[in-house]
Design a protein around this motif. Structure first.
Motif, short mmCIF file in Angstrom:
data_model
loop_
_atom_site.label_atom_id
_atom_site.label_comp_id
_atom_site.label_asym_id
_atom_site.label_seq_id
_atom_site.Cartn_x
_atom_site.Cartn_y
_atom_site.Cartn_z
N ARG A 193 -16.66 -29.62 12.22
CA ARG A 193 -16.43 -29.91 13.64
C ARG A 193 -15.16 -30.73 13.83
NH1 ARG A 193 -21.24 -31.71 14.81
NH2 ARG A 193 -20.77 -33.89 14.45
N ASN A 194 -14.97 -31.74 12.98
CA ASN A 194 -13.76 -32.57 13.07
C ASN A 194 -12.50 -31.76 12.79
OD1 ASN A 194 -15.30 -34.78 13.69
ND2 ASN A 194 -15.12 -35.74 11.70
N MET A 195 -12.55 -30.92 11.77
CA MET A 195 -11.39 -30.10 11.43
C MET A 195 -11.08 -29.12 12.56
SD MET A 195 -9.02 -29.46 9.20
CE MET A 195 -9.59 -30.22 7.68
N SER A 196 -12.10 -28.52 13.12
CA SER A 196 -11.91 -27.60 14.24
C SER A 196 -11.26 -28.30 15.43
CB SER A 196 -13.27 -27.07 14.70
OG SER A 196 -13.41 -25.75 14.43
N THR A 197 -11.76 -29.48 15.73
CA THR A 197 -11.21 -30.26 16.84
C THR A 197 -9.74 -30.59 16.59
OG1 THR A 197 -13.36 -31.22 17.36
CG2 THR A 197 -11.43 -32.42 18.14
N LEU A 198 -9.43 -31.01 15.38
CA LEU A 198 -8.05 -31.37 15.05
C LEU A 198 -7.13 -30.15 15.16
CD1 LEU A 198 -5.98 -33.43 14.15
CD2 LEU A 198 -6.66 -32.96 11.78
N ILE A 199 -7.54 -29.02 14.59
CA ILE A 199 -6.71 -27.82 14.65
C ILE A 199 -6.50 -27.38 16.09
CG2 ILE A 199 -6.65 -25.36 14.08
CD1 ILE A 199 -8.00 -26.12 11.39
N LYS A 200 -7.55 -27.43 16.90
CA LYS A 200 -7.43 -27.05 18.31
C LYS A 200 -6.41 -27.93 19.02
CE LYS A 200 -10.12 -26.40 22.48
NZ LYS A 200 -10.63 -27.38 23.39
N ARG A 201 -6.52 -29.24 18.79
CA ARG A 201 -5.61 -30.17 19.49
C ARG A 201 -4.18 -30.04 18.99
NH1 ARG A 201 -8.47 -35.75 20.15
NH2 ARG A 201 -6.60 -36.12 21.36
N LEU A 202 -3.99 -29.83 17.70
CA LEU A 202 -2.65 -29.62 17.17
C LEU A 202 -2.04 -28.33 17.74
CD1 LEU A 202 -3.18 -30.67 13.45
CD2 LEU A 202 -1.71 -31.85 15.12
N THR A 203 -2.85 -27.30 17.84
CA THR A 203 -2.38 -26.04 18.41
C THR A 203 -1.99 -26.22 19.87
OG1 THR A 203 -3.81 -24.80 16.89
CG2 THR A 203 -2.99 -23.62 18.82
N GLU A 204 -2.82 -26.93 20.63
CA GLU A 204 -2.50 -27.20 22.04
C GLU A 204 -1.19 -27.96 22.18
OE1 GLU A 204 -5.98 -29.32 23.29
OE2 GLU A 204 -7.15 -27.48 23.59
N ASP A 205 -0.90 -28.83 21.21
CA ASP A 205 0.32 -29.62 21.24
C ASP A 205 1.49 -28.91 20.54
OD1 ASP A 205 -1.04 -31.57 22.60
OD2 ASP A 205 -1.32 -32.88 20.86
N ASN A 206 1.27 -27.65 20.17
CA ASN A 206 2.29 -26.83 19.51
C ASN A 206 2.80 -27.49 18.21
OD1 ASN A 206 3.71 -24.41 19.37
ND2 ASN A 206 5.54 -25.34 20.26
N ARG A 207 1.88 -28.06 17.44
CA ARG A 207 2.24 -28.73 16.18
C ARG A 207 1.75 -27.89 15.00
NH1 ARG A 207 0.78 -35.03 16.70
NH2 ARG A 207 1.65 -34.95 14.59
N LEU A 208 2.18 -26.66 14.97
CA LEU A 208 1.70 -25.72 13.96
C LEU A 208 2.13 -26.10 12.55
CD1 LEU A 208 2.25 -22.40 15.95
CD2 LEU A 208 0.25 -23.89 15.90
N ASP A 209 3.30 -26.68 12.41
CA ASP A 209 3.75 -27.12 11.08
C ASP A 209 2.85 -28.22 10.53
OD1 ASP A 209 5.84 -25.32 11.02
OD2 ASP A 209 7.32 -26.76 11.77
N ASP A 210 2.29 -29.03 11.43
CA ASP A 210 1.38 -30.10 10.99
C ASP A 210 0.09 -29.53 10.42
OD1 ASP A 210 3.00 -32.33 11.58
OD2 ASP A 210 2.45 -32.20 13.70
N ILE A 211 -0.35 -28.40 10.94
CA ILE A 211 -1.57 -27.76 10.42
C ILE A 211 -1.33 -27.35 8.97
CG2 ILE A 211 -3.12 -25.77 10.63
CD1 ILE A 211 -2.58 -25.92 13.70
N LYS A 212 -0.20 -26.75 8.72
CA LYS A 212 0.14 -26.34 7.35
C LYS A 212 0.25 -27.57 6.44
CE LYS A 212 3.41 -23.48 4.86
NZ LYS A 212 4.59 -22.63 4.96
N ARG A 213 0.91 -28.60 6.91
CA ARG A 213 1.11 -29.79 6.09
C ARG A 213 -0.22 -30.49 5.76
NH1 ARG A 213 4.75 -35.17 7.45
NH2 ARG A 213 4.10 -36.32 5.62
N MET A 214 -1.10 -30.59 6.75
CA MET A 214 -2.36 -31.28 6.51
C MET A 214 -3.22 -30.54 5.49
SD MET A 214 -4.69 -30.63 9.86
CE MET A 214 -5.72 -29.17 9.91
N ALA A 215 -3.05 -29.22 5.42
CA ALA A 215 -3.81 -28.43 4.45
C ALA A 215 -3.37 -28.74 3.02
CB ALA A 215 -3.64 -26.94 4.74
N GLU A 216 -2.17 -29.25 2.87
CA GLU A 216 -1.61 -29.53 1.55
C GLU A 216 -1.58 -31.01 1.21
OE1 GLU A 216 2.21 -27.70 2.08
OE2 GLU A 216 1.40 -25.68 1.91
N ASP A 217 -1.80 -31.87 2.20
CA ASP A 217 -1.62 -33.31 2.01
C ASP A 217 -2.78 -34.07 2.66
OD1 ASP A 217 -0.83 -35.98 2.06
OD2 ASP A 217 1.21 -35.54 2.71
N GLY A 218 -3.71 -34.52 1.80
CA GLY A 218 -4.90 -35.22 2.30
C GLY A 218 -4.58 -36.50 3.05
#
Length: 79
Positions: A36-61
């Motif tokens: 649920r937390n990951m879904s919320t974060l991805i949704k909010r990052l997408t809304e803010d057009n921060r797609l590069d951050d989604i990729k980075r967070m997947a690689e950097d805890g």
């Protein structure tokens, strides 16, 4: 084996089963919260057009934790 010893063995067995069930239940609940937390974060990052951050967070805890804090999402990783 006396009745008292048998009852003690049954009690130990029951306690062990209870711990196993409790751990399983806690693990499932934790996974649901994490999803649920990951879904919320991805949704909010997408809304803010921060797609590069989604990729980075997947690689950097550590970056993932930073984003959870930034967006005020309860982070079970830091509890």
């Amino acid at each position: 084996m006396t009745l008292e010893m048998e009852l003690m063995e049954q009690r130990k067995y029951g306690e062990k089963l209870g711990r196993i069930e409790g751990e399983k239940s806690g693990r499932i609940e934790g996974e649901q919260i994490a999803e649920r937390n990951m879904s919320t974060l991805i949704k909010r990052l997408t809304e803010d057009n921060r797609l590069d951050d989604i990729k980075r967070m997947a690689e950097d805890g550590e970056y993932l934790k930073k984003l959870y804090r930034e967006y005020g999402i309860q982070n079970w990783l830091e509890e």
